[in-house]
Design a protein around this motif. Structure first.
Motif, PDB file in Angstrom:
ATOM      1  N   ALA A 109       0.850  -1.209   0.000  1.00 53.68           N
ATOM      2  CA  ALA A 109       0.000   0.000   0.000  1.00 53.68           C
ATOM      3  C   ALA A 109       0.877   1.247   0.000  1.00 53.68           C
ATOM      4  O   ALA A 109       0.577   2.241  -0.656  1.00 53.68           O
ATOM      5  N   ASP A 111       4.274   2.518  -1.351  1.00 51.55           N
ATOM      6  CA  ASP A 111       5.251   2.098  -2.343  1.00 51.55           C
ATOM      7  C   ASP A 111       6.028   3.310  -2.851  1.00 51.55           C
ATOM      8  O   ASP A 111       5.491   4.121  -3.609  1.00 51.55           O
ATOM      9  N   VAL A 114       6.250   4.775  -6.711  1.00 51.85           N
ATOM     10  CA  VAL A 114       5.090   5.262  -7.489  1.00 51.85           C
ATOM     11  C   VAL A 114       5.425   6.476  -8.365  1.00 51.85           C
ATOM     12  O   VAL A 114       4.542   6.988  -9.062  1.00 51.85           O
ATOM     13  N   ASP A 164      10.473   7.873  -5.176  1.00 52.37           N
ATOM     14  CA  ASP A 164       9.761   9.088  -4.752  1.00 52.37           C
ATOM     15  C   ASP A 164       9.537   8.978  -3.250  1.00 52.37           C
ATOM     16  O   ASP A 164       8.749   8.151  -2.794  1.00 52.37           O
ATOM     17  N   GLY A 167       6.147  10.534   0.355  1.00 48.04           N
ATOM     18  CA  GLY A 167       5.249  10.058   1.404  1.00 48.04           C
ATOM     19  C   GLY A 167       5.921   9.880   2.750  1.00 48.04           C
ATOM     20  O   GLY A 167       5.253   9.559   3.745  1.00 48.04           O
ATOM     21  N   SER A 236      -2.693  12.216   6.594  1.00 53.61           N
ATOM     22  CA  SER A 236      -2.811  12.147   5.136  1.00 53.61           C
ATOM     23  C   SER A 236      -4.284  12.293   4.807  1.00 53.61           C
ATOM     24  O   SER A 236      -5.118  11.551   5.322  1.00 53.61           O
ATOM     25  N   HIS A 252      -3.925  13.100  -4.254  1.00 53.07           N
ATOM     26  CA  HIS A 252      -2.539  12.732  -4.567  1.00 53.07           C
ATOM     27  C   HIS A 252      -2.032  11.455  -3.902  1.00 53.07           C
ATOM     28  O   HIS A 252      -0.858  11.146  -3.988  1.00 53.07           O
ATOM     29  N   PRO A 256      -1.088   1.887  -5.275  1.00 51.73           N
ATOM     30  CA  PRO A 256      -0.096   1.349  -6.209  1.00 51.73           C
ATOM     31  C   PRO A 256      -0.626   0.166  -7.037  1.00 51.73           C
ATOM     32  O   PRO A 256      -0.021  -0.195  -8.045  1.00 51.73           O
ATOM     33  N   ASP A 280       4.769   9.355   9.112  1.00 53.03           N
ATOM     34  CA  ASP A 280       4.447   9.898   7.793  1.00 53.03           C
ATOM     35  C   ASP A 280       4.099   8.784   6.806  1.00 53.03           C
ATOM     36  O   ASP A 280       3.039   8.797   6.159  1.00 53.03           O
ATOM     37  N   THR A 284       0.204   7.572   5.026  1.00 53.77           N
ATOM     38  CA  THR A 284      -0.047   7.337   3.595  1.00 53.77           C
ATOM     39  C   THR A 284      -0.525   5.893   3.387  1.00 53.77           C
ATOM     40  O   THR A 284      -1.504   5.644   2.672  1.00 53.77           O
ATOM     41  N   VAL A 288      -4.379   4.362   2.060  1.00 54.98           N
ATOM     42  CA  VAL A 288      -4.599   3.433   0.939  1.00 54.98           C
ATOM     43  C   VAL A 288      -5.308   2.167   1.430  1.00 54.98           C
ATOM     44  O   VAL A 288      -6.177   1.619   0.754  1.00 54.98           O
TER      45      VAL A 288
HETATM   46  P1  AMP Z   1       1.357  12.091   2.237  1.00 53.61           P
HETATM   47  O1  AMP Z   1       0.848  13.463   1.986  1.00 53.61           O
HETATM   48  O2  AMP Z   1       2.377  11.980   3.291  1.00 53.61           O
HETATM   49  O3  AMP Z   1       0.277  11.087   2.401  1.00 53.61           O
HETATM   50  O4  AMP Z   1       2.189  11.662   0.954  1.00 53.61           O
HETATM   51  C1  AMP Z   1       1.722  11.809  -0.336  1.00 53.61           C
HETATM   52  C2  AMP Z   1       2.909  11.818  -1.253  1.00 53.61           C
HETATM   53  O5  AMP Z   1       3.520  10.536  -1.214  1.00 53.61           O
HETATM   54  C3  AMP Z   1       2.539  12.051  -2.695  1.00 53.61           C
HETATM   55  O6  AMP Z   1       2.662  13.406  -3.037  1.00 53.61           O
HETATM   56  C4  AMP Z   1       3.555  11.171  -3.433  1.00 53.61           C
HETATM   57  O7  AMP Z   1       4.777  11.859  -3.579  1.00 53.61           O
HETATM   58  C5  AMP Z   1       3.750  10.022  -2.498  1.00 53.61           C
HETATM   59  N1  AMP Z   1       2.789   8.903  -2.643  1.00 53.61           N
HETATM   60  C6  AMP Z   1       1.529   8.900  -3.160  1.00 53.61           C
HETATM   61  N2  AMP Z   1       0.964   7.686  -3.054  1.00 53.61           N
HETATM   62  C7  AMP Z   1       1.894   6.902  -2.425  1.00 53.61           C
HETATM   63  C8  AMP Z   1       1.917   5.536  -2.013  1.00 53.61           C
HETATM   64  N3  AMP Z   1       0.874   4.714  -2.196  1.00 53.61           N
HETATM   65  N4  AMP Z   1       3.043   5.095  -1.405  1.00 53.61           N
HETATM   66  C9  AMP Z   1       4.115   5.908  -1.204  1.00 53.61           C
HETATM   67  N5  AMP Z   1       4.150   7.192  -1.556  1.00 53.61           N
HETATM   68  C10 AMP Z   1       3.056   7.681  -2.154  1.00 53.61           C
END
Ligand code: AMP
Ligand code: MG
Length: 345
Positions: A109, A111, A114, A164, A167, A236, A252, A256, A280, A284, A288
């Motif tokens: 969930a 990842d 992404v 990336d 998250g 989140s 956003h 995944p 953090d 996220t 998911v």
């Molecule tokens: P957050 O605001 O901490 O929930 O993180 C969101 C940010 O994490 C997004 O702007 C992406 O850069 C990244 N992201 C989005 N979906 C995922 C996911 N499923 N797993 C890891 N990073 C993610």
């Protein structure tokens, strides 16, 4: 608690605190530093005589980290990794390993690969758009935890994967700032990372901080107030970033498995956890996973990592459910339209 009182609480407790001292009233003002970094306005408030120097060091730490982790900065270590497929950096390896571990614990969930899907949606760019299903499935061929490896200080990507850390980076930055402040003898500080909050110690008068939790339906309002010290409170939510097209809101946080904004029945997740990076990434991941998956992950963390987290889950049908550990610490807003329930588990 009324709306007016909640507003007075603001995101974190006041910068000014009054302490009675030997019959006199001594005023101890915190020093606040605003830092624009990681696409966020951060407000660091530290108390005590070392505050100013400690905030200088904290600001420096944030800028150094941003320069390392920003994948849109060509000079960053993450950019080098995404370009060359491998990079050596002890700190980045440690953080990436945490991200990968949380990815595995959450069944994918969370990842951190992404990136290509995020780029296709372009949430933060000038022209956000809805990619076609064909485009998403082609991009998903480059997404997956198995394409990311960490060996000692070396990180490697395969199959055209890209890293990336969006998250998890802010929470990790919160950990780093907390460490720097503590090393410079600050015992009381609030690290506000654009709504996500790290708390160092308690308030200077020894009482707990009060952190307002945003209402995902209207982020200028609050769901309630959390009383806490020495921990991180990270949320989140659908309101953070996104765009609207043909009356549909696209946020956003990506599932995944589909490459599309997660639809798990949750509109917001707040994680209370002693570690910023974990808080953090877990917020996220839980977003998911949805309610049942989040509670299962919470059990897994307790059993396998000896890590206790508390959750405030807001569902798309108007419920606010919080874990039993917050029963004494979470004070619901009296004016909200939500149904509040403690989860007895
Ligand atoms: P957050 O605001 O901490 O929930 O993180 C969101 C940010 O994490 C997004 O702007 C992406 O850069 C990244 N992201 C989005 N979906 C995922 C996911 N499923 N797993 C890891 N990073 C993610
Ligand atoms: Mg997060």
């Amino acid at each position: 608690m009324t709306k007016r009182m909640l507003t007075a609480v603001l995101t974190v407790a006041l910068a000014l605190s009054l302490t009675a001292c030997g019959g006199r009233t001594q005023q101890e003002a915190g020093e606040t530093r605003t830092v624009y970094t990681m696409d966020t306005v951060m407000n660091l408030t530290a108390y005590g005589e070392n505050a100013s120097a400690a905030l200088d060091a904290a600001e420096e730490t944030l800028r150094t980290l941003d320069a390392k982790l920003d994948r849109h900065d060509k000079a960053s270590a993450v950019s080098a990794l995404n370009r060359d497929g491998t990079v050596e950096d002890a700190e980045l390896a440690q953080l990436t390993d945490i991200a990968r571990t949380i990815g595995e614990l959450s069944g994918g969930a969370f990842d951190p690969t992404v990136a290509p899907v995020m780029d296709a949606w372009d949430f933060t760019g000038d022209a956000p758009r809805v990619p076609s299903d064909e485009e998403l499935s082609a991009l998903l061929a480059h997404v997956g935890l198995e394409k990311l490896s960490v060996d000692g200080n070396t990180i490697a990507l395969s199959d055209g994967a890209q890293l990336d850390l969006g998250g998890i980076a802010k929470g990790y930055a919160g950990d780093a700032v907390r460490t720097v402040l503590a090393e410079l003898n600050v015992t009381s500080a609030v690290i506000d990372l654009g709504g996500d909050v790290g708390l160092l110690g308690a308030k200077p008068d020894g009482s707990d901080w009060r952190v307002a939790v945003k209402d995902p339906a209207d982020p200028s309002e609050f769901l309630g107030v959390l009383t806490a010290a020495d921990t991180f409170v990270v949320t989140s939510g659908i309101y953070e970033r996104g765009f609207e097209e043909n009356g549909v809101r696209y946020h956003h946080i990506i599932d995944p498995k589909t490459g599309k904004p997660a639809e798990s029945g949750l509109v917001s997740v707040t994680v209370v956890c002693g570690d910023g990076a974990w808080a953090d990434a877990l917020s996220t991941a839980c977003f998911v996973l949805g309610e049942a998956g989040s509670l299962a992950l919470r059990d897994t963390l307790a059993a396998e990592k000896n890590l206790r987290i508390e959750l405030i889950l807001v569902t798309d049908d108007g419920h606010v459910r919080y874990t039993a550990g917050l029963a004494e610490r979470f004070e619901p807003s009296e004016e909200g339209t939500y149904v509040y329930e403690a989860i007895i588990a």
